[in-house]
Design an enzyme around this catalytic site. Sequence first.
Site, PDB file in Angstrom:
ATOM      1  N   PHE A   1       0.937  -1.071  -0.053  1.00 38.28           N
ATOM      2  CA  PHE A   1      -0.040  -0.015   0.008  1.00 38.28           C
ATOM      3  C   PHE A   1       0.817   1.180   0.068  1.00 38.28           C
ATOM      4  O   PHE A   1       0.746   2.021  -0.656  1.00 38.28           O
ATOM      5  CB  PHE A   1      -0.846  -0.134   1.293  1.00 38.28           C
ATOM      6  CG  PHE A   1      -2.248   1.017   1.190  1.00 38.28           C
ATOM      7  CD1 PHE A   1      -3.248   0.725   0.534  1.00 38.28           C
ATOM      8  CD2 PHE A   1      -1.704   2.447   1.604  1.00 38.28           C
ATOM      9  CE1 PHE A   1      -4.276   1.923   0.449  1.00 38.28           C
ATOM     10  CE2 PHE A   1      -2.596   3.347   1.724  1.00 38.28           C
ATOM     11  CZ  PHE A   1      -4.117   2.966   0.978  1.00 38.28           C
TER      12      PHE A   1
ATOM     13  N   SER B   1     -31.361  18.598  17.268  1.00 36.76           N
ATOM     14  CA  SER B   1     -31.096  17.558  18.095  1.00 36.76           C
ATOM     15  C   SER B   1     -32.240  16.304  18.469  1.00 36.76           C
ATOM     16  O   SER B   1     -33.120  16.565  17.645  1.00 36.76           O
ATOM     17  CB  SER B   1     -30.514  18.106  19.395  1.00 36.76           C
ATOM     18  OG  SER B   1     -31.545  18.564  20.086  1.00 36.76           O
TER      19      SER B   1
ATOM     20  N   GLU C   1     -31.681   2.063  15.916  1.00 33.37           N
ATOM     21  CA  GLU C   1     -30.526   2.121  15.760  1.00 33.37           C
ATOM     22  C   GLU C   1     -29.709   2.273  17.075  1.00 33.37           C
ATOM     23  O   GLU C   1     -30.311   3.040  17.944  1.00 33.37           O
ATOM     24  CB  GLU C   1     -30.077   3.367  14.817  1.00 33.37           C
ATOM     25  CG  GLU C   1     -30.507   3.211  13.286  1.00 33.37           C
ATOM     26  CD  GLU C   1     -30.627   4.502  12.745  1.00 33.37           C
ATOM     27  OE1 GLU C   1     -29.569   5.296  12.824  1.00 33.37           O
ATOM     28  OE2 GLU C   1     -31.826   4.818  12.018  1.00 33.37           O
TER      29      GLU C   1
ATOM     30  N   LYS D   1     -26.962   4.614  19.468  1.00 32.65           N
ATOM     31  CA  LYS D   1     -26.846   6.067  19.413  1.00 32.65           C
ATOM     32  C   LYS D   1     -25.245   5.980  19.847  1.00 32.65           C
ATOM     33  O   LYS D   1     -24.965   5.854  20.905  1.00 32.65           O
ATOM     34  CB  LYS D   1     -27.656   6.645  20.630  1.00 32.65           C
ATOM     35  CG  LYS D   1     -27.496   7.978  20.516  1.00 32.65           C
ATOM     36  CD  LYS D   1     -28.451   8.725  21.615  1.00 32.65           C
ATOM     37  CE  LYS D   1     -28.533  10.167  21.420  1.00 32.65           C
ATOM     38  NZ  LYS D   1     -27.139  10.768  21.948  1.00 32.65           N
TER      39      LYS D   1
ATOM     40  N   ASP E   1     -21.718   7.567  20.599  1.00 32.23           N
ATOM     41  CA  ASP E   1     -21.385   8.346  21.360  1.00 32.23           C
ATOM     42  C   ASP E   1     -20.103   9.218  20.970  1.00 32.23           C
ATOM     43  O   ASP E   1     -18.801   8.814  21.083  1.00 32.23           O
ATOM     44  CB  ASP E   1     -21.024   7.860  22.904  1.00 32.23           C
ATOM     45  CG  ASP E   1     -21.183   8.932  23.813  1.00 32.23           C
ATOM     46  OD1 ASP E   1     -21.609  10.227  23.543  1.00 32.23           O
ATOM     47  OD2 ASP E   1     -20.951   8.747  24.836  1.00 32.23           O
TER      48      ASP E   1
ATOM     49  N   ARG F   1     -21.449  20.011  14.052  1.00 26.87           N
ATOM     50  CA  ARG F   1     -22.707  20.450  14.261  1.00 26.87           C
ATOM     51  C   ARG F   1     -23.027  21.872  14.681  1.00 26.87           C
ATOM     52  O   ARG F   1     -23.973  22.757  14.320  1.00 26.87           O
ATOM     53  CB  ARG F   1     -23.556  19.591  15.212  1.00 26.87           C
ATOM     54  CG  ARG F   1     -25.077  20.040  15.833  1.00 26.87           C
ATOM     55  CD  ARG F   1     -25.685  18.816  16.179  1.00 26.87           C
ATOM     56  NE  ARG F   1     -26.106  19.135  17.595  1.00 26.87           N
ATOM     57  CZ  ARG F   1     -26.773  18.536  18.341  1.00 26.87           C
ATOM     58  NH1 ARG F   1     -27.143  17.241  17.979  1.00 26.87           N
ATOM     59  NH2 ARG F   1     -27.212  18.951  19.512  1.00 26.87           N
TER      60      ARG F   1
ATOM     61  N   TYR G   1     -25.864   7.757   9.811  1.00 27.10           N
ATOM     62  CA  TYR G   1     -27.006   7.396   9.957  1.00 27.10           C
ATOM     63  C   TYR G   1     -28.039   8.008   9.389  1.00 27.10           C
ATOM     64  O   TYR G   1     -29.211   7.673   9.506  1.00 27.10           O
ATOM     65  CB  TYR G   1     -27.370   7.460  11.448  1.00 27.10           C
ATOM     66  CG  TYR G   1     -26.801   8.783  12.249  1.00 27.10           C
ATOM     67  CD1 TYR G   1     -25.785   8.766  13.028  1.00 27.10           C
ATOM     68  CD2 TYR G   1     -27.591   9.766  12.089  1.00 27.10           C
ATOM     69  CE1 TYR G   1     -25.331   9.916  13.620  1.00 27.10           C
ATOM     70  CE2 TYR G   1     -27.479  11.128  12.553  1.00 27.10           C
ATOM     71  CZ  TYR G   1     -26.452  10.972  13.377  1.00 27.10           C
ATOM     72  OH  TYR G   1     -25.740  12.399  13.910  1.00 27.10           O
TER      73      TYR G   1
ATOM     74  N   LYS H   1     -32.045   6.962  26.189  1.00 26.85           N
ATOM     75  CA  LYS H   1     -30.676   7.031  26.841  1.00 26.85           C
ATOM     76  C   LYS H   1     -30.625   6.043  27.761  1.00 26.85           C
ATOM     77  O   LYS H   1     -31.440   5.712  28.762  1.00 26.85           O
ATOM     78  CB  LYS H   1     -30.577   8.315  27.559  1.00 26.85           C
ATOM     79  CG  LYS H   1     -30.449   9.425  26.617  1.00 26.85           C
ATOM     80  CD  LYS H   1     -28.842   9.893  26.194  1.00 26.85           C
ATOM     81  CE  LYS H   1     -28.902  11.145  25.419  1.00 26.85           C
ATOM     82  NZ  LYS H   1     -28.309  12.372  26.015  1.00 26.85           N
TER      83      LYS H   1
ATOM     84  N   CYS I   1       2.965  21.567  47.742  1.00 23.40           N
ATOM     85  CA  CYS I   1       3.450  19.740  47.569  1.00 23.40           C
ATOM     86  C   CYS I   1       3.137  18.962  48.733  1.00 23.40           C
ATOM     87  O   CYS I   1       3.736  19.382  49.753  1.00 23.40           O
ATOM     88  CB  CYS I   1       4.795  19.733  46.898  1.00 23.40           C
ATOM     89  SG  CYS I   1       4.908  17.675  46.633  1.00 23.40           S
TER      90      CYS I   1
ATOM     91  N   CYS J   1       6.965  17.413  49.347  1.00 24.28           N
ATOM     92  CA  CYS J   1       8.076  18.279  49.492  1.00 24.28           C
ATOM     93  C   CYS J   1       7.784  19.679  50.077  1.00 24.28           C
ATOM     94  O   CYS J   1       8.611  20.401  50.162  1.00 24.28           O
ATOM     95  CB  CYS J   1       8.771  18.264  48.467  1.00 24.28           C
ATOM     96  SG  CYS J   1       8.427  19.146  47.151  1.00 24.28           S
TER      97      CYS J   1
ATOM     98  N   CYS K   1       4.125  20.368  40.883  1.00 21.69           N
ATOM     99  CA  CYS K   1       5.189  20.749  41.871  1.00 21.69           C
ATOM    100  C   CYS K   1       6.334  20.928  41.237  1.00 21.69           C
ATOM    101  O   CYS K   1       6.812  20.132  40.538  1.00 21.69           O
ATOM    102  CB  CYS K   1       5.438  19.756  42.687  1.00 21.69           C
ATOM    103  SG  CYS K   1       6.977  19.735  43.820  1.00 21.69           S
TER     104      CYS K   1
ATOM    105  N   CYS L   1      11.750  16.614  44.786  1.00 20.93           N
ATOM    106  CA  CYS L   1      10.551  16.143  45.093  1.00 20.93           C
ATOM    107  C   CYS L   1      10.415  14.665  45.494  1.00 20.93           C
ATOM    108  O   CYS L   1      10.765  13.955  44.003  1.00 20.93           O
ATOM    109  CB  CYS L   1       9.514  16.608  44.388  1.00 20.93           C
ATOM    110  SG  CYS L   1       7.822  16.116  44.853  1.00 20.93           S
TER     111      CYS L   1
END
Length: 681
Positions: A51, A97, A127, A129, A131, A150, A238, A325, A419, A422, A437, A443
């Site tokens: 390739f 939406s 379908e 959904k 994420d 979007r 989709y 959901k 910290c 230290c 720190c 440290c």
Amino acid sequence: MKQTLRDFVGFLFYICCMIIEQQITQLRDELRHHNYNYYVLDEATISDFEFDQKLKLLQKLEAENPQFFDPNSPTHRVGGEVTKNFETVPHRYRMYSLDNSYSKEDLEDWEARIQKMIDGPVEYTCELKYDGASMSLTYENGQLVKAVTRGDGVQGDDVTINVKTIKSVPLQLKGDFPNSFDIRGEIILPLAGFAKMNEERLEAGEELYRNPRNTASGSLKLQDSAEVAKRPLECLLYSLKADTLPFTTQFEGLEKARQWGFKVPKEAKLAKSIDEVLEYINYWDIHRHDLPYEIDGVVVKVNNLQQQEELGYTAKSPRWAMAFKFKAEQVTTVLNEITYQVGRTGAITPVANLEPVELAGTIVKRASLHNADQIKKLDIREGDTVYVEKGGEIIPKIIAVEFSKRPANSQPTRYITQCPECKTQLIRNEGEAQHYCPNVDGCPPQIIGRIQHFISRKAMDIEGLGGETVALLVNNGLIKNYADLYELTEAQVIPLERMAEKSAENLINGIEASKQVPFERVLFALGIRYVGETVAKKLAKHFKTIAAIEHASFEALISVDEIGDRIAESVISFFTSEEHKEIIERLKHYGVQLEISAEKLANQTNKLGGKIFVVSGVFTKVSRDELKKLIEDNGGKVSGSISAKTNFVVAGDNMGPSKKEKAEKLGVAIISEDDFLEMLQ
Ligand code: AMP
Ligand code: ZN
């Protein structure tokens, strides 16, 4: 006479151009075809090596013949263009939406609303959904012309240059597609790819990515498209939008999109009733963890496009679609204490120590609080009852406080300013969420972390010395940096806890032996920020000595393949420290390998020129690691698993039967240790 000669030369030139154009077209078609098989169908039909060869040839022909430029040529997949500001552009069709539902009742109410507006039966497409980040792609005459985020639904950002590098997005469609249409999808990062990205971050000592979704959407806005090209993003489609579409239902639309070359997951299903929709939902609520990517629910759509049109839209969302959901796996528990961890790079991470509680099948005792802003935003305090959730995160996170259960004497959390290890004043760089720190060389966890990294398996691999012993050595004041290791004596370590004479001897021998570890691993062991295993190899191979790296200019560093600005800056900053210079001088003095050995230089060839090897089984003449090294030293690549891209499987004794079967099925050559060694002669 002259005239005829000129005509003849002109004619020859014309023929040459035709031949070149034909060659370019053929290469583009071939590469597109292999890309499609690999990234859309998940089936490899060509080796990586072949390739790359074809791609390089095409790049060369295109560069020499700019008259045949095509913005959608497969050569544009590798990226390279840089965008400073993404232009805002309007969507041709608004991106709505979705309304959300959480229960059977919600879905039944929705169905009742539909039935008031529609006569006759209604079918649904179910379908998954996905994420990720929503995306709208515009195609004209089968060519991708625009990819827009979007945004607010009316307009979004033009990220075409970046999206072109996502291999499952077709740049050129096939079959019987409409002349002009938009297609909607989700850009996602599959879990395996996400985990791999984080492994590399961990190795380079960088903060981990939190979850695949944010990483996917962040990737789209990277300025350097070559960076985007390296991320294993995918685009799952989709929904199609056009003035006229060559189908009448959503389900057919999915099938058509698949035929035109889009990646459309096959899990979608038709349902004749809300009961059937619920069956689908229940199935995927349980099986969602079997998918290679994350979903956060199911989307149910009225299948018939005519009915969709009759139902229309509210101000925000279509009436014909509904998201269901899934409940995130969540519990409440008490936060006992907030503690702070200091990492190897000095980054401070606040940790919630919880009353142990069961969540998604495991007992959870700790959760990350990320940083000071997060604690402040959620107003998290010790003693609070908190909601803990396990999403795509690596460790669970706290998403909210149950204020009604807050104890009367509760006090707001005061983030530490010093910290915890230290007592140095913490710093926070402009634009960064994390506190650091700055006491890099004083440290303890930073010192210990760096030495632990130095001795780790992929670095100096010091036998007889473990992470806990390193901590003991540091805490007892025996060592302060990794160069000090080389001055340790048996007499010094014998008195340490759990240390006997024999183990002290092993430890010292292990340290002595590490002086033979090759330069590239020493370079990785130094723990320069962003210099992981691979980068170290590249730098070592290119510059050959530590002195050359130390004195390399920014330009010289970034001229090395895959070394970017960030790595170059980090390397330069490492070598500007006097302390680091001194440590390196000492390492040199002790005899640690700080340049590629002459022997190794002499042994490096390109005999295996980019061929991909998988090593399996046990060998007699060389060890597995030596075998791998021989492959790399001679220009080959080692891969962990067999695919159609593999050129050879080097089989030792006890090669796994499934590996064997796979190699045979894919027609990959299986060779013996002797065959391999012969290749190097
Ligand atoms: P929300 O962001 O919660 O309003 O959900 C709407 C978003 O879900 C849409 O903008 C899409 O980006 C996303 N989505 C994921 N999978 C699908 C799907 N199969 N159909 C429609 N939208 C989907
Ligand atoms: Zn510190």
